[in-house]
Design an enzyme around this catalytic site. Structure first.
Site, PDB file in Angstrom:
ATOM      1  N   LYS A  84       0.813  -1.213   0.000  1.00  0.00           N
ATOM      2  CA  LYS A  84       0.000   0.000   0.000  1.00  0.00           C
ATOM      3  C   LYS A  84       0.850   1.268   0.000  1.00  0.00           C
ATOM      4  O   LYS A  84       0.341   2.354  -0.284  1.00  0.00           O
ATOM      5  CB  LYS A  84      -0.960   0.017   1.181  1.00  0.00           C
ATOM      6  CG  LYS A  84      -0.331   0.234   2.536  1.00  0.00           C
ATOM      7  CD  LYS A  84      -1.417   0.381   3.575  1.00  0.00           C
ATOM      8  CE  LYS A  84      -0.843   0.605   4.960  1.00  0.00           C
ATOM      9  NZ  LYS A  84      -1.901   0.821   5.949  1.00  0.00           N
ATOM     10  N   ASP A  85       2.156   1.158   0.290  1.00  0.00           N
ATOM     11  CA  ASP A  85       3.038   2.322   0.240  1.00  0.00           C
ATOM     12  C   ASP A  85       3.466   2.663  -1.182  1.00  0.00           C
ATOM     13  O   ASP A  85       3.943   3.768  -1.434  1.00  0.00           O
ATOM     14  CB  ASP A  85       4.300   2.079   1.073  1.00  0.00           C
ATOM     15  CG  ASP A  85       4.048   2.124   2.567  1.00  0.00           C
ATOM     16  OD1 ASP A  85       2.996   2.664   2.969  1.00  0.00           O
ATOM     17  OD2 ASP A  85       4.895   1.620   3.323  1.00  0.00           O
ATOM     18  N   ARG A 136      -7.099   8.899   4.751  1.00  0.00           N
ATOM     19  CA  ARG A 136      -8.256   8.000   4.624  1.00  0.00           C
ATOM     20  C   ARG A 136      -8.892   7.770   5.987  1.00  0.00           C
ATOM     21  O   ARG A 136     -10.121   7.862   6.142  1.00  0.00           O
ATOM     22  CB  ARG A 136      -7.820   6.657   4.011  1.00  0.00           C
ATOM     23  CG  ARG A 136      -8.912   5.581   4.007  1.00  0.00           C
ATOM     24  CD  ARG A 136      -8.357   4.239   3.538  1.00  0.00           C
ATOM     25  NE  ARG A 136      -7.294   3.759   4.396  1.00  0.00           N
ATOM     26  CZ  ARG A 136      -7.473   2.988   5.455  1.00  0.00           C
ATOM     27  NH1 ARG A 136      -8.701   2.594   5.807  1.00  0.00           N
ATOM     28  NH2 ARG A 136      -6.452   2.586   6.190  1.00  0.00           N
ATOM     29  N   ARG A 137      -8.084   7.480   6.986  1.00  0.00           N
ATOM     30  CA  ARG A 137      -8.628   7.239   8.315  1.00  0.00           C
ATOM     31  C   ARG A 137      -9.226   8.512   8.911  1.00  0.00           C
ATOM     32  O   ARG A 137     -10.213   8.451   9.649  1.00  0.00           O
ATOM     33  CB  ARG A 137      -7.536   6.663   9.229  1.00  0.00           C
ATOM     34  CG  ARG A 137      -7.115   5.248   8.822  1.00  0.00           C
ATOM     35  CD  ARG A 137      -5.906   4.750   9.588  1.00  0.00           C
ATOM     36  NE  ARG A 137      -5.502   3.424   9.139  1.00  0.00           N
ATOM     37  CZ  ARG A 137      -4.253   2.995   9.105  1.00  0.00           C
ATOM     38  NH1 ARG A 137      -3.263   3.792   9.502  1.00  0.00           N
ATOM     39  NH2 ARG A 137      -3.966   1.777   8.689  1.00  0.00           N
ATOM     40  N   ARG A 154       2.689  10.216  14.152  1.00  0.00           N
ATOM     41  CA  ARG A 154       3.748   9.804  13.257  1.00  0.00           C
ATOM     42  C   ARG A 154       4.712   8.869  13.957  1.00  0.00           C
ATOM     43  O   ARG A 154       4.706   8.716  15.153  1.00  0.00           O
ATOM     44  CB  ARG A 154       4.512  11.038  12.749  1.00  0.00           C
ATOM     45  CG  ARG A 154       3.845  11.830  11.636  1.00  0.00           C
ATOM     46  CD  ARG A 154       3.734  11.069  10.330  1.00  0.00           C
ATOM     47  NE  ARG A 154       4.944  10.350   9.977  1.00  0.00           N
ATOM     48  CZ  ARG A 154       5.981  10.871   9.337  1.00  0.00           C
ATOM     49  NH1 ARG A 154       5.977  12.140   8.990  1.00  0.00           N
ATOM     50  NH2 ARG A 154       7.033  10.125   9.049  1.00  0.00           N
ATOM     51  N   ARG A 160       4.430   4.429  17.325  1.00  0.00           N
ATOM     52  CA  ARG A 160       3.032   4.839  17.479  1.00  0.00           C
ATOM     53  C   ARG A 160       2.321   4.020  18.554  1.00  0.00           C
ATOM     54  O   ARG A 160       1.513   4.545  19.319  1.00  0.00           O
ATOM     55  CB  ARG A 160       2.311   4.746  16.132  1.00  0.00           C
ATOM     56  CG  ARG A 160       2.650   5.919  15.214  1.00  0.00           C
ATOM     57  CD  ARG A 160       2.014   5.776  13.863  1.00  0.00           C
ATOM     58  NE  ARG A 160       2.746   4.837  13.039  1.00  0.00           N
ATOM     59  CZ  ARG A 160       2.178   4.000  12.169  1.00  0.00           C
ATOM     60  NH1 ARG A 160       0.874   3.977  12.026  1.00  0.00           N
ATOM     61  NH2 ARG A 160       2.925   3.195  11.458  1.00  0.00           N
ATOM     62  N   CYS A 248      -1.981  12.989  -7.069  1.00  0.00           N
ATOM     63  CA  CYS A 248      -2.231  13.543  -5.735  1.00  0.00           C
ATOM     64  C   CYS A 248      -2.779  12.460  -4.830  1.00  0.00           C
ATOM     65  O   CYS A 248      -3.300  11.453  -5.287  1.00  0.00           O
ATOM     66  CB  CYS A 248      -3.205  14.719  -5.808  1.00  0.00           C
ATOM     67  SG  CYS A 248      -4.867  14.245  -6.322  1.00  0.00           S
TER      68      CYS A 248
END
Length: 323
Positions: A84-85, A136-137, A154, A160, A248
């Protein structure tokens, strides 16, 4: 460039999770090629070095570009990424040569009380601080838990988790796959969020092994090592993401699930300002995975997504997803 395939060099970020994921790929290679020597080349990325919120850094690919460059410079034979990165389009001359079996695709909530992530969010008092670094979250929290305050969280995954345990936030939303890979059955108590409504990031829970397209020797090394179900799901989700994102970053989610010869995909385009989100679903054959992803994206665009993307582009909202 390394050409002796008695030894393969894998480029990886240096975080605990990234190295654990690279180790999984190394194990996969050694199981298939017992005499193979696997070497890991750790790479520091912009996303690792820059502690500012993603909104201030400004581009997707923060955890990918330098790792990818190790391939282009000949310092590594392959690179391992959280799928997903990856940017929607890989660097010129690069290709994905393997998608191993996928881990859990859904998000979880750590902190709070309840058996489900939705219950934990609902029980948080007004103004509770919920940490995430993902646009998104943020959009999903604005929709599903508008009573909480969303704060930027971050750092590498273990950082985290520690910040949440230390009380920097009342709860945090993270990817289940990262927690499972880093902590196994241990680690923080977590509750799952329903992916039907809380749609995961495209390719969440999957790993991608990248190599130069010209390296036929490397492609041959990975022949038969992909999980074909995971590969089709990732292909669909990345096609959806590419159609919607362009250059974007947007609050986009997509989850595709293979069942036999069929594939069902759910897409999401959120509105970080609290406007109405868009969701849709398509189904078809596994062989049509990429086409289905594009079809799903087009349905989202036709339902009002064009206007959301135009607004986001005007606002210049660039954050990316994080594990």
């Amino acid at each position: 460039m390394a050409t002796d395939l008695s030894c393969v060099t894998i480029a990886s970020r240096g975080s605990g999770l990234a190295l654990r994921q690279t180790g999984l790929v190394g194990d996969l290679l050694r199981a298939a090629h017992p005499s193979l020597d696997v070497v890991v080349e750790t790479v520091s990325t912009t996303g690792d070095r820059d502690a500012r919120p993603f909104a201030q850094i400004g581009t997707k690919g923060l955890f990918v570009a330098e790792v990818e460059r190790a391939l282009l410079d000949g310092r590594a034979d392959v690179a391992v990424h959280s799928a997903k990165d990856l940017t929607a389009r890989l660097a010129d001359g690069c290709t994905i040569v393997c998608v191993p079996a996928r881990a859990a695709v859904y998000d979880v909530v750590i902190g709070g009380r309840g058996d489900s992530g939705e219950e934990r969010l609902a029980r948080l008092p007004p103004g509770a601080r919920v940490g995430t670094s993902s646009i998104r979250r943020r959009a999903l929290l604005a929709e599903i838990a508008p009573h909480v305050d969303v704060v930027d969280l971050r750092g590498n995954l273990d950082t985290r988790v520690r910040k949440a345990a230390d009380g920097d936030v009342d709860a945090a939303v993270l990817a289940a796959a990262g927690l499972e890979r880093l902590y196994g059955d241990g680690g923080p108590d977590r509750a799952p969020l329903d992916p039907a409504r809380w749609v995961p990031a495209p390719a969440q829970g999957a790993l991608a092994v990248e190599a130069l397209a010209a390296r036929a020797d490397v492609r041959e090394l990975f022949d038969g090592l992909s999980d074909e179900r995971a590969r089709a799901e990732v292909e669909c989700e990345r096609a959806f993401s590419e159609r919607l994102e362009g250059g974007c970053s947007v609050p986009v989610g997509c989850t595709a699930r293979v069942d036999g010869a069929s594939l069902v995909a759910t897409g999401y385009l959120g509105h970080p300002g609290g406007g109405d989100p868009l969701r849709d679903r398509v189904s078809g054959g596994v062989r049509e995975a990429a086409a289905l992803g594009r079809e799903l994206a087009d349905a989202i665009l036709d339902a009002g997504g064009v206007d959301i993307l135009a607004e986001l582009s005007a606002d210049d909202a660039p954050p990316v997803d994080a594990p």
